[in-house]
Design a protein around this motif. Structure first.
Motif, PDB file in Angstrom:
ATOM      1  N   ALA A  22       0.865  -1.190  -0.050  1.00 32.18           N
ATOM      2  CA  ALA A  22       0.018  -0.008   0.010  1.00 32.18           C
ATOM      3  C   ALA A  22       0.848   1.242  -0.050  1.00 32.18           C
ATOM      4  N   ALA A  23       1.856   1.223   0.889  1.00 29.77           N
ATOM      5  CA  ALA A  23       2.744   2.441   0.964  1.00 29.77           C
ATOM      6  C   ALA A  23       3.510   2.624  -0.430  1.00 29.77           C
ATOM      7  N   MET A  24       3.928   1.375  -1.155  1.00 31.64           N
ATOM      8  CA  MET A  24       4.565   1.849  -2.430  1.00 31.64           C
ATOM      9  C   MET A  24       3.638   2.127  -3.396  1.00 31.64           C
ATOM     10  N   GLU A  25       2.425   1.829  -3.645  1.00 24.65           N
ATOM     11  CA  GLU A  25       1.805   2.349  -4.506  1.00 24.65           C
ATOM     12  C   GLU A  25       0.969   3.607  -4.268  1.00 24.65           C
ATOM     13  N   LEU A  26       0.843   4.177  -2.977  1.00 20.01           N
ATOM     14  CA  LEU A  26       0.731   5.610  -2.790  1.00 20.01           C
ATOM     15  C   LEU A  26       1.919   6.269  -2.929  1.00 20.01           C
ATOM     16  N   ALA A  27       3.191   6.017  -2.836  1.00 21.53           N
ATOM     17  CA  ALA A  27       4.305   6.732  -3.139  1.00 21.53           C
ATOM     18  C   ALA A  27       4.521   6.954  -4.651  1.00 21.53           C
ATOM     19  N   ARG A  28       4.221   5.694  -5.310  1.00 21.94           N
ATOM     20  CA  ARG A  28       4.287   5.703  -6.786  1.00 21.94           C
ATOM     21  C   ARG A  28       3.547   6.824  -7.298  1.00 21.94           C
ATOM     22  N   ALA A  29       2.099   6.789  -6.739  1.00 24.58           N
ATOM     23  CA  ALA A  29       1.222   7.900  -7.370  1.00 24.58           C
ATOM     24  C   ALA A  29       1.472   9.325  -7.037  1.00 24.58           C
ATOM     25  N   GLY A  30       2.560   9.645  -6.038  1.00 24.05           N
ATOM     26  CA  GLY A  30       3.321  10.834  -5.658  1.00 24.05           C
ATOM     27  C   GLY A  30       2.536  11.552  -4.393  1.00 24.05           C
ATOM     28  N   HIS A  31       1.951  10.644  -3.636  1.00 22.90           N
ATOM     29  CA  HIS A  31       1.291  10.924  -2.292  1.00 22.90           C
ATOM     30  C   HIS A  31       2.620  10.984  -1.287  1.00 22.90           C
ATOM     31  N   ALA A  32       2.336  11.639  -0.236  1.00 15.65           N
ATOM     32  CA  ALA A  32       3.193  11.774   1.058  1.00 15.65           C
ATOM     33  C   ALA A  32       2.639  10.495   1.766  1.00 15.65           C
ATOM     34  N   VAL A  33       3.535   9.631   2.117  1.00 17.23           N
ATOM     35  CA  VAL A  33       3.054   8.436   2.897  1.00 17.23           C
ATOM     36  C   VAL A  33       3.994   8.103   4.037  1.00 17.23           C
ATOM     37  N   THR A  34       3.480   7.852   5.119  1.00 17.31           N
ATOM     38  CA  THR A  34       4.186   7.406   6.448  1.00 17.31           C
ATOM     39  C   THR A  34       3.526   5.986   6.819  1.00 17.31           C
ATOM     40  N   LEU A  35       4.619   5.163   6.792  1.00 15.22           N
ATOM     41  CA  LEU A  35       4.527   3.877   7.183  1.00 15.22           C
ATOM     42  C   LEU A  35       4.790   3.795   8.587  1.00 15.22           C
ATOM     43  N   TYR A  36       3.951   3.105   9.493  1.00  9.63           N
ATOM     44  CA  TYR A  36       4.188   2.850  10.801  1.00  9.63           C
ATOM     45  C   TYR A  36       4.127   1.181  10.949  1.00  9.63           C
ATOM     46  N   GLU A  37       5.232   0.706  11.923  1.00  7.28           N
ATOM     47  CA  GLU A  37       5.463  -0.725  11.957  1.00  7.28           C
ATOM     48  C   GLU A  37       5.758  -0.905  13.580  1.00  7.28           C
ATOM     49  N   ALA A  38       5.007  -1.474  14.296  1.00  9.16           N
ATOM     50  CA  ALA A  38       5.499  -1.651  15.654  1.00  9.16           C
ATOM     51  C   ALA A  38       6.750  -2.545  15.881  1.00  9.16           C
ATOM     52  N   ALA A  39       6.819  -3.447  15.102  1.00  9.84           N
ATOM     53  CA  ALA A  39       8.441  -4.242  15.342  1.00  9.84           C
ATOM     54  C   ALA A  39       9.296  -3.520  14.820  1.00  9.84           C
ATOM     55  N   ARG A  40      10.674  -3.987  14.892  1.00 12.33           N
ATOM     56  CA  ARG A  40      11.736  -3.509  14.464  1.00 12.33           C
ATOM     57  C   ARG A  40      12.134  -3.982  13.112  1.00 12.33           C
ATOM     58  N   THR A  41      11.494  -4.849  12.748  1.00 10.58           N
ATOM     59  CA  THR A  41      11.674  -5.624  11.491  1.00 10.58           C
ATOM     60  C   THR A  41      10.302  -5.555  10.729  1.00 10.58           C
ATOM     61  N   LEU A  42      10.556  -5.176   9.372  1.00 11.22           N
ATOM     62  CA  LEU A  42       9.320  -5.305   8.507  1.00 11.22           C
ATOM     63  C   LEU A  42       9.127  -6.591   8.028  1.00 11.22           C
ATOM     64  N   GLY A  43       7.990  -6.759   7.636  1.00  8.82           N
ATOM     65  CA  GLY A  43       7.769  -8.028   6.966  1.00  8.82           C
ATOM     66  C   GLY A  43       6.275  -8.742   7.716  1.00  8.82           C
ATOM     67  N   GLY A  44       5.981  -8.213   8.968  1.00  6.39           N
ATOM     68  CA  GLY A  44       4.817  -8.854   9.542  1.00  6.39           C
ATOM     69  C   GLY A  44       4.996 -10.365   9.822  1.00  6.39           C
ATOM     70  N   ARG A  45       3.865 -11.089   9.149  1.00  6.60           N
ATOM     71  CA  ARG A  45       3.826 -12.590   9.372  1.00  6.60           C
ATOM     72  C   ARG A  45       4.953 -13.269   8.363  1.00  6.60           C
ATOM     73  N   ALA A 228      10.857   5.872   0.877  1.00  9.63           N
ATOM     74  CA  ALA A 228      11.580   6.785   1.542  1.00  9.63           C
ATOM     75  C   ALA A 228      12.416   7.758   0.188  1.00  9.63           C
ATOM     76  N   GLN A 229      12.657   7.212  -0.854  1.00 14.85           N
ATOM     77  CA  GLN A 229      13.171   7.738  -1.984  1.00 14.85           C
ATOM     78  C   GLN A 229      12.296   8.453  -2.636  1.00 14.85           C
ATOM     79  N   HIS A 230      10.853   8.313  -2.512  1.00 11.43           N
ATOM     80  CA  HIS A 230       9.746   9.116  -3.072  1.00 11.43           C
ATOM     81  C   HIS A 230       9.461  10.222  -2.025  1.00 11.43           C
ATOM     82  N   GLY A 231      10.073  10.426  -0.889  1.00 18.74           N
ATOM     83  CA  GLY A 231       9.378  11.604  -0.019  1.00 18.74           C
ATOM     84  C   GLY A 231       8.934  10.974   1.252  1.00 18.74           C
ATOM     85  N   GLY A 232       8.741   9.759   1.236  1.00 21.78           N
ATOM     86  CA  GLY A 232       7.851   9.270   2.314  1.00 21.78           C
ATOM     87  C   GLY A 232       8.661   8.844   3.464  1.00 21.78           C
ATOM     88  N   GLN A 233       7.997   8.662   4.888  1.00 21.14           N
ATOM     89  CA  GLN A 233       8.815   8.157   6.084  1.00 21.14           C
ATOM     90  C   GLN A 233       8.503   6.736   6.238  1.00 21.14           C
TER      91      GLN A 233
END
Length: 459
Positions: A22-45, A228-233
């Motif tokens: 979701a974050a990538m698709e929004l960033a690709r469309a030019g929107h400002a995205v902030t992705l929050y993850e509770a864990a220290r490692t991305l990937g979920g399950r 991050a390269q597309h201006g998101g966090q």
């Protein structure tokens, strides 16, 4: 001509595969995205973990060539699937003399590859092959649709599938794809998976893809770099505990940040709890559907042997027989995926609730004994060390006629993404797989963007 799109601020809560998509698709469309993850490692399950000073995954996965959205985003994130994934033709290969079968699809155009594989298959009698041919022909005649859902076991019985086929092909495939025993699994969803793989017009759709990189490196880490390269966090170690709708239609998170829209891409359990805090009656249906979902576990047992230990194939199917303490369903030679993991085997147990109850030590020893017996290699009964990883809520139980929430939560500007969400129609419903998560994340991002653009149009 100037770009007429209006840049919006979006929050994506949850850094699993759905949230990263979701974050990538929004960033690709030019929107400002902030992705929050509770864990220290991305990937979920589907993420990396470190055990015994070794980088492992919290579950060994097989992807399919039919995972078109997953592969598209891996490439968009700058990754080369050819370098990170081992691609094998469709196969169901058991160790020789283990009472299994040997089925390998050649690289021929579809559906000739399946016909040839069936003709050459070992371990199947003529009656088994004819039953499989009848089933495949019937599914194509039905256009891979089942209007009245039932269990996978009932479907197989209806089409007179043999005990051998059920034991060696259909039951293992059902467990691997739906993580739900055939006696409780949805036949409609199972057929959807078969349609996009075995029944696809492209032979490559049925290929089996085994990650060589750890799961976080395969996509989530690269997705974070893309955002991050597309201006998101990307904020890891950042748990979102509350959402608040504002009078102007925006949303406020508990860190005080304001967003035009929010995509909740956590597990269904976490999403239901978060949405309950919004206290909006329009969310009741989605919350109720999420709370009604039951879960299934997946266990992966890693067994380290001497570096010289190597299997003849990258992976084998195993005949599981719980009554004999044979719990393993597939074994993978990690050393053939990563030379730095020579001698490391990974054994997968889907729908592993009963197996996990055995406890780490007894279950790991039972699996080692099973490997020694199935592979006719006594030394495998004594690994140097073992690590058992059980995801107790790995997936939802994919049962017949299951009501699942869609991406729309019922409240404008608040969307859901995850492998538990439903497709646009029944033919698009997938089990809880990586591809289902990625598709849901992409769909939620597009719906969020379209919804905010529509809201800004003059009435």
């Amino acid at each position: 001509m100037a770009d007429s799109r209006v840049k919006q601020r979006y929050a994506v809560i949850g850094g699993g595969w759905a949230g990263c998509a979701a974050a990538m698709e929004l960033a690709r469309a030019g929107h400002a995205v902030t992705l929050y993850e509770a864990a220290r490692t991305l990937g979920g399950r589907a993420r990396r973990v470190e055990r015994e000073n070794t980088v492992l995954d919290n579950g060994q996965h097989i992807l399919l060539g039919a995972y078109t959205e997953t592969l598209r985003l891996i490439r968009l994130a700058g990754q080369d699937p050819a370098e990170l994934i081992l691609t094998l033709p469709l196969q169901m290969r058991y160790p020789a003399a283990s009472g299994g079968m040997d089925f390998v699809a050649p690289r021929l155009p579809a559906p000739l590859h399946l016909a040839w594989a069936l003709l050459r298959a070992k371990g199947l009698r003529r009656a088994d092959k004819l039953a499989l041919m009848r089933f495949s022909t019937a599914m194509r005649w039905m256009d891979w649709q089942l209007h009245n859902d039932c269990t996978v076991s009932a479907l197989l019985q209806r089409f007179d599938q043999t005990d051998t086929l059920n034991r060696l092909m259909w039951h293992p495939l059902c467990l691997a794809a739906l993580n739900t025993p055939p006696g409780r699994a949805s036949a409609r969803v199972f057929i959807n998976v078969l349609r996009d793989s075995l029944g696809a017009r492209r032979r490559r759709a049925s290929d089996m893809l085994i990650p060589k990189a750890d799961l976080s490196a395969l996509f989530p880490d690269a997705a974070a770099r893309y955002v991050a390269q597309h201006g998101g966090q990307v904020k890891t170690g950042a748990k979102v505990a509350a959402l608040q709708s504002l009078a102007d239609g925006r949303w406020q998170l508990d860190d005080g940040e304001h967003f035009d829209a929010v995509i909740v891409a956590t597990s269904s359990v976490q999403a239901a709890a978060l949405l309950q805090g919004v206290a909006d009656a329009r969310l009741n249906q989605s919350i109720g559907q999420m709370q009604a979902l039951t879960t299934e576990a997946i266990s992966t047992c890693y067994l380290q042997y001497a570096a010289s230990v190597r299997l003849d194939l990258p992976f084998y199917a195993l005949v599981d027989a719980p009554e004999q303490q044979h719990w393993g369903q597939f074994v993978f030679d990690r050393g053939q995926l990563d030379t730095g993991q020579a001698g490391l085997l990974a054994v997968v147990i889907s729908a592993s609730g009963t197996a996990a109850e055995q406890g780490h030590g007894p279950l790991a020893q039972a699996i080692a004994t099973q490997l020694a017996h199935a592979l006719r290699r006594p030394e495998l009964a004594q690994p140097l060390w073992t690590q058992l990883i059980t995801e107790k809520r790995a997936t939802f139980a994919c049962t017949p006629d299951l009501l699942r929430p869609g991406n729309a939560s019922g409240v404008p500007g608040l969307l859901l993404a995850g492998d538990y969400t439903a497709g646009d129609d029944r033919r698009q419903d997938y089990p809880a797989t990586i591809e289902a998560a990625v598709r849901s994340g992409v769909a939620a991002a597009r719906a969020a963007g379209e919804g905010r653009q529509a809201a800004r149009q003059p009435q």
